[in-house]
Scaffold this motif. Structure first.
Motif, PDB file in Angstrom:
ATOM      1  N   PHE A 188      75.234   1.633  20.626  1.00  0.00           N
ATOM      2  CA  PHE A 188      74.892   2.103  21.961  1.00  0.00           C
ATOM      3  C   PHE A 188      74.993   3.624  21.940  1.00  0.00           C
ATOM      4  O   PHE A 188      76.047   4.186  21.621  1.00  0.00           O
ATOM      5  N   GLN A 202      82.394  -0.636  23.969  1.00  0.00           N
ATOM      6  CA  GLN A 202      81.364  -1.565  24.403  1.00  0.00           C
ATOM      7  C   GLN A 202      81.516  -2.870  23.624  1.00  0.00           C
ATOM      8  O   GLN A 202      81.770  -2.867  22.423  1.00  0.00           O
ATOM      9  N   VAL A 258      79.701   2.624  19.981  1.00  0.00           N
ATOM     10  CA  VAL A 258      79.115   3.692  20.788  1.00  0.00           C
ATOM     11  C   VAL A 258      79.037   4.962  19.952  1.00  0.00           C
ATOM     12  O   VAL A 258      80.008   5.342  19.297  1.00  0.00           O
ATOM     13  N   ASP A 295      71.383   5.038  26.307  1.00  0.00           N
ATOM     14  CA  ASP A 295      71.839   5.213  27.686  1.00  0.00           C
ATOM     15  C   ASP A 295      70.845   6.105  28.436  1.00  0.00           C
ATOM     16  O   ASP A 295      70.598   7.242  28.037  1.00  0.00           O
ATOM     17  N   LYS A 296      70.275   5.600  29.502  1.00  0.00           N
ATOM     18  CA  LYS A 296      69.270   6.354  30.259  1.00  0.00           C
ATOM     19  C   LYS A 296      69.880   7.527  31.026  1.00  0.00           C
ATOM     20  O   LYS A 296      69.147   8.358  31.562  1.00  0.00           O
ATOM     21  N   ARG A 297      71.203   7.628  31.068  1.00  0.00           N
ATOM     22  CA  ARG A 297      71.848   8.739  31.768  1.00  0.00           C
ATOM     23  C   ARG A 297      71.963   9.991  30.895  1.00  0.00           C
ATOM     24  O   ARG A 297      72.366  11.052  31.379  1.00  0.00           O
ATOM     25  N   SER A 346      75.248   7.074  23.730  1.00  0.00           N
ATOM     26  CA  SER A 346      75.680   7.538  25.049  1.00  0.00           C
ATOM     27  C   SER A 346      76.562   8.769  24.929  1.00  0.00           C
ATOM     28  O   SER A 346      77.245   8.964  23.921  1.00  0.00           O
TER      29      SER A 346
END
Length: 237
Positions: free
Chosen positions: A201, A209, A214, A163-165, A203
């Protein structure tokens, strides 16, 4: 250290190298030659040890960098009485990359011996986070380094999308850690048939997801620091 002491030390080390090169065995010379080509990165060093690192590399050979890069071969760090170090980002990156992770005592002994000494005698046991819980009977950095050289890496059967956040650590560094440990990164261009068996994923937000599980960034970091896949149940409440 003042300039006069450093200059004297530099001259003594140069003279010692000239006197001892002819006495090296083939094995010892190979160790020294390898270290002289080393790329050194300091982690949580005080000013005295930063200066020792600068002097040792200037006289004996090698290169110092200020940030992690793929060419780094040695991480030099401060350790406590148990030979545990701080769990810094530089430490985790070096661990994932199979670097030598050495206590600052390595520098003091290089200065004392006026040559690069054997790295294996100064390998860190582990970080303080792991040491406080596990008290490993072996050096985790050594275990990681040997596995990295054998290409038996933690995430060799995993695919991840980061996750780029995420803010800590930066997503780009998480991706480096994953790839260093044999994991595959998922992009929109991936054909799903190319994905390795376990698809995660990464995050800070943990919604469900579709098609994947996740996991928080801390799970990636802990797996690397313990050098084993950690139970996911510990990261969900």
């Amino acid at each position: 250290m003042d300039d006069a002491v450093l200059n004297q030390l530099s001259n003594e080390m140069k003279l010692s190298l000239l006197n001892t090169l002819a006495e090296d065995t083939c094995d010892t010379f190979a160790i020294r030659a390898s270290t002289q080509r080393g790329v050194f990165l300091g982690s949580y060093l005080n000013s005295a040890n930063r200066e020792r690192l600068r002097v040792v590399v200037k006289i004996l050979g090698g290169k110092i960098v200020n940030q992690y890069e793929e060419q780094v071969t040695h991480i030099i760090t401060t350790t406590d009485e148990n030979n545990y170090c701080r769990r810094t980002l530089k430490y985790i990156l070096g661990l994932s990359h199979g670097c030598w992770i050495l206590s600052a005592a390595f520098l003091r002994n290089c200065i004392k011996e006026k040559r690069y000494v054997n790295e294996e005698d100064f390998e860190v046991s582990c970080c303080q986070v792991v040491g406080g819980k596990l008290k490993p009977p072996y050096s985790i950095p050594r275990y990681s380094r040997e596995n990295y050289n054998k290409k038996t890496n933690l995430f060799s059967r995993f695919t991840f999308k980061v996750d780029k956040r995420i803010t800590v650590p930066p997503p780009s560094y998480l991706e480096i850690m994953i790839q260093n440990q044999g994991g595959m990164l998922y992009t929109d261009q991936n054909n799903r048939t190319e994905l390795k068996g376990n698809y995660y994923f990464v995050s800070d937000d943990l919604p469900r997801q579709r098609h994947c599980r996740v996991v928080p960034p801390r799970w990636i970091i802990d797996c690397i620091c313990y050098q084993k896949i950690r139970p996911l149940s510990k990261y969900f409440h």
